[in-house]
Enzyme design. Structure first.
Site, mmCIF file in Angstrom:
data_model
loop_
_atom_site.group_PDB
_atom_site.id
_atom_site.type_symbol
_atom_site.label_atom_id
_atom_site.label_comp_id
_atom_site.label_asym_id
_atom_site.label_seq_id
_atom_site.Cartn_x
_atom_site.Cartn_y
_atom_site.Cartn_z
ATOM 1 C CB SER A 1 -9.922 1.168 13.249
ATOM 2 O OG SER A 1 -11.286 1.133 12.884
ATOM 3 C CG HIS B 1 -8.380 -1.523 10.011
ATOM 4 N ND1 HIS B 1 -7.922 -2.732 9.539
ATOM 5 C CD2 HIS B 1 -9.584 -1.781 10.600
ATOM 6 C CE1 HIS B 1 -8.791 -3.686 9.844
ATOM 7 N NE2 HIS B 1 -9.818 -3.131 10.484
ATOM 8 C CG MET C 1 -18.892 -3.135 10.099
ATOM 9 S SD MET C 1 -19.192 -2.809 11.837
ATOM 10 C CE MET C 1 -17.497 -2.564 12.416
ATOM 11 C CG HIS D 1 -11.823 -5.929 8.837
ATOM 12 N ND1 HIS D 1 -11.859 -5.745 10.213
ATOM 13 C CD2 HIS D 1 -12.223 -7.200 8.619
ATOM 14 C CE1 HIS D 1 -12.260 -6.871 10.791
ATOM 15 N NE2 HIS D 1 -12.502 -7.759 9.859
ATOM 16 N N GLY E 1 -14.210 0.167 20.285
ATOM 17 C CA GLY E 1 -14.257 0.478 21.709
ATOM 18 C C GLY E 1 -14.585 -0.684 22.630
HETATM 19 C C1 DX5 Z 1 -14.411 -4.116 14.970
HETATM 20 C C2 DX5 Z 1 -13.444 -3.537 13.950
HETATM 21 C C3 DX5 Z 1 -12.194 -2.971 14.549
HETATM 22 C C4 DX5 Z 1 -12.423 -1.953 15.625
HETATM 23 C C5 DX5 Z 1 -11.148 -1.457 16.241
HETATM 24 O O1 DX5 Z 1 -15.457 -4.739 14.325
HETATM 25 O O2 DX5 Z 1 -13.062 -4.504 13.006
HETATM 26 O O3 DX5 Z 1 -11.341 -2.484 13.538
HETATM 27 O O4 DX5 Z 1 -13.164 -0.890 15.171
HETATM 28 O O5 DX5 Z 1 -11.464 -0.467 17.171
HETATM 29 P P1 DX5 Z 1 -10.979 -0.525 18.686
HETATM 30 O O6 DX5 Z 1 -9.492 -0.457 18.640
HETATM 31 O O7 DX5 Z 1 -11.610 0.666 19.301
HETATM 32 O O8 DX5 Z 1 -11.472 -1.825 19.258
HETATM 33 ZN ZN ZN Z 2 -11.365 -4.001 11.588
#
Ligand code: DX5
Ligand code: ZN
Length: 213
Positions: free
Chosen positions: A11, A36, A40, A69, A148
């Protein structure tokens, strides 16, 4: 048992945005399968991240599939800009919309893959009616909004339930590391999204290898 090939999708949320090209080249060299991209809007989730302009720049420097995403309130409005910017797969949230089939049709009208995501508290029954129309289901294992965070275990039985009835890609996103990866793979996930675990690793090759193992 999981007979599908396990793919790792780092990500970008956990990358250094001032050195994005460098970080993308590093994950590419370390064996990432997809990138990924967490979008947001400060509305569907409390955080704001990136838009199509960044996706376009990323598209110009990598051939890796871009797994976008959308954690936004009005995904239909942004499908086209994100696809024109170079996205290969667009995942929207079932909690965000009333007419998921319209969004899926829109994504497919551009001949791109469509995914649907469910938050940790959303039941798998909410997407039952559209399972035969999507290419991927993304099961969130943290509350969307920030990288995180700690992995939420209840994602595992949801993946298991889904795998019984769904043959497409199942992706799991949030708090993934080498400790919980075997459990989600065993449950039936075949795509592991990982931010902090990959970008925070001293040895990225090793981190990606451990996730797949
Ligand atoms: C959260 C995101 C994830 C996240 C993954 O809202 O959709 O993709 O950033 O990051 P880690 O692996 O650090 O949880
Ligand atoms: Zn995500």
């Amino acid at each position: 048992m999981n007979n599908k090939k396990i793919l790792v999708a780092p990500s970008l949320l956990s990358a250094d945005f001032a050195n994005l090209q460098q970080d993308i080249k590093r994950v590419e060299a370390a064996g990432a399968d997809w990138l990924h991209v967490d979008v947001m809007d400060g509305h569907f989730v409390p955080n704001i991240t990136i838009g199509p302009v960044v996706v376009r720049s990323v598209r110009n420097i990598t051939k890796l599939p871009l797994d976008v995403h959308l954690m936004i309130s009005d995904p239909a409005k942004y499908v086209e800009p994100f696809i024109k910017a170079g996205s290969d797969l667009i995942t929207f949230h079932i909690e965000a919309i009333k007419d998921p089939e319209a969004v899926i049709r829109l994504i497919k009208s551009f001949k791109k893959r469509a995914g649907v995501s469910i938050k940790p508290k959303t039941d798998t029954s909410s997407i039952k009616a559209i399972l035969d129309k999507v290419d991927l289901v993304l099961v969130m294992s943290v509350e969307p909004g920030f990288g995180g965070q700690e992995f939420i275990e209840s994602a595992v039985p949801k993946i298991k339930e889904l795998r019984k009835v769904y043959k497409g890609d199942i992706s799991v996103d949030g708090g993934i590391n080498d400790k919980n990866a075997p459990g989600v793979i065993e449950a039936g996930a075949n795509i592991l999204v990982a931010g902090n675990y990959v970008f925070g690793a001293k040895d990225m090759n090793d981190a990606i290898r451990r996730l797949r193992a």
